[in-house]
Scaffold this active site. Sequence first.
Site, PDB file in Angstrom:
ATOM      1  N   GLY A  65       0.869  -1.176   0.000  1.00  0.00           N
ATOM      2  CA  GLY A  65       0.000   0.000   0.000  1.00  0.00           C
ATOM      3  C   GLY A  65       0.899   1.216   0.000  1.00  0.00           C
ATOM      4  O   GLY A  65       1.845   1.265  -0.778  1.00  0.00           O
ATOM      5  N   SER A  98       5.928  -5.463  -1.035  1.00  0.00           N
ATOM      6  CA  SER A  98       5.893  -4.048  -1.429  1.00  0.00           C
ATOM      7  C   SER A  98       6.211  -3.134  -0.234  1.00  0.00           C
ATOM      8  O   SER A  98       7.330  -3.193   0.274  1.00  0.00           O
ATOM      9  CB  SER A  98       4.539  -3.741  -2.066  1.00  0.00           C
ATOM     10  N   ALA A  99       5.273  -2.333   0.231  1.00  0.00           N
ATOM     11  CA  ALA A  99       5.555  -1.465   1.388  1.00  0.00           C
ATOM     12  C   ALA A  99       6.038  -2.294   2.580  1.00  0.00           C
ATOM     13  O   ALA A  99       6.873  -1.840   3.363  1.00  0.00           O
ATOM     14  CB  ALA A  99       4.312  -0.666   1.770  1.00  0.00           C
ATOM     15  N   HIS A 135       9.292  -3.539  -6.709  1.00  0.00           N
ATOM     16  CA  HIS A 135       8.743  -3.201  -8.038  1.00  0.00           C
ATOM     17  C   HIS A 135       9.803  -2.486  -8.886  1.00  0.00           C
ATOM     18  O   HIS A 135       9.471  -1.556  -9.628  1.00  0.00           O
ATOM     19  CB  HIS A 135       7.513  -2.285  -7.940  1.00  0.00           C
ATOM     20  N   GLU A 171       9.404  -6.964 -10.126  1.00  0.00           N
ATOM     21  CA  GLU A 171       8.164  -7.723 -10.032  1.00  0.00           C
ATOM     22  C   GLU A 171       8.481  -9.199 -10.268  1.00  0.00           C
ATOM     23  O   GLU A 171       9.115  -9.518 -11.287  1.00  0.00           O
ATOM     24  CB  GLU A 171       7.249  -7.218 -11.172  1.00  0.00           C
TER      25      GLU A 171
END
Lengths: 220, 220
Positions: A65, A98-99, A135, A171
């Site tokens: 997020g 991710s985060a 990413h 990714e």
Amino acid sequence: MENWTRDWKVKRVLFIPYALHDRDAYAKTAREKFESLGYELESIHESSDPVEAVRKSEAIFIGGGNTFRLLKALYDNSLLQEIRKRVLEDGIPYLGSSAGTNIATVGINTTNDMPIVYPPSLLALGLVPFNINPHYLDPDVNSTHMGETRAERILQYHEEPNTPPVLGLREGAMLLVEGDKATLQGVTGARLFLRGEKPTEHEPGTDFSFLLTDSNSQKP
Amino acid sequence: MENWTRDWKVKRVLFIPYALHDRDAYAKTAREKFESLGYELESIHESSDPVEAVRKSEAIFIGGGNTFRLLKALYDNSLLQEIRKRVLEDGIPYLGSSAGTNIATVGINTTNDMPIVYPPSLLALGLVPFNINPHYLDPDVNSTHMGETRAERILQYHEEPNTPPVLGLREGAMLLVEGDKATLQGVTGARLFLRGEKPTEHEPGTDFSFLLTDSNSQKP
């Protein structure tokens, strides 16, 4: 993801949904996925005592997020030291996407996210002594866009003094850290940025254990 | 850019190169460009008294680079209030590109840059009562990249309370603000994000003066 707790008797995973605004919806999605894999999922936002939830956790998963929102919420709930202790001292498994990956590193300096809120510091969990850019995107040679490429942004970070290595995880790549061993998993490879050196390309299976030693984390 | 000081007797422009690491090289490039347009250029980093340089300036240009680095340097040199006063009270022209555009708005919450340093606040010059996302990129419908799109990141910002409008300025667009009038210039158009509303598309020539009224800048 199925194997990340393979050597552990983990039945229940503590989920931290702070990076997204709608925590209920995020927990529902995560719960369905983890239950389909055979794990119970407890979301920390449903707990009356988040610190105690971390202390009792068998494994922790922090989802993606906005990284600034996530870090601020961890500070607001006094969770950084607790999670660090649970993972580094007690040795429970930690999974971040991710985060949730940014937050596991030295600091969130190489996040791709917008600073939508102002956390009290950019320092994060420090489970590993380097930073990650999740990413990671390779420069598009045909682009007419005049904004910086991802590589240029990371090089700007390394123009600052005493900045740690940055691992650009594309990714489809993930880093598995077990004790003093770190291995690149997935299919897409990664790009490693060391301060003052030319970036290097690394295939899946690369042994990144040398990044876990502090001597590599703070180049002068 | 040739016309941005058209109604002013500006001969000399004060350049602020703080967004890039190599200030000498940046000033050299900017000086060549401005001299070719008939202006003298003074770079603030060559001044022994940056505050005095702002007080004496006839026009200010802040160039691009890393927005966090730029904002931190402005705070470190106590320049925010001085620039604000010079532009809003004394009425000298201000020109910003990229990070220099972010910095002219309420805050740098919608920059594309990585937080390579930690400024004491995200609040910026506030020359206009809204935020801008420079180099705005439309979502790529063919992308398999799982990071957020630019539009999604801006929507995450608007999930936070009391957040001002965000104007997404594409490559090739600029906003001309003269007194209480704001007009979209350039060729590529812009996308306007208001908290709680669907983003809207705007052609070159659009009158954005309504964004200059505070009533639009803080939607509940």
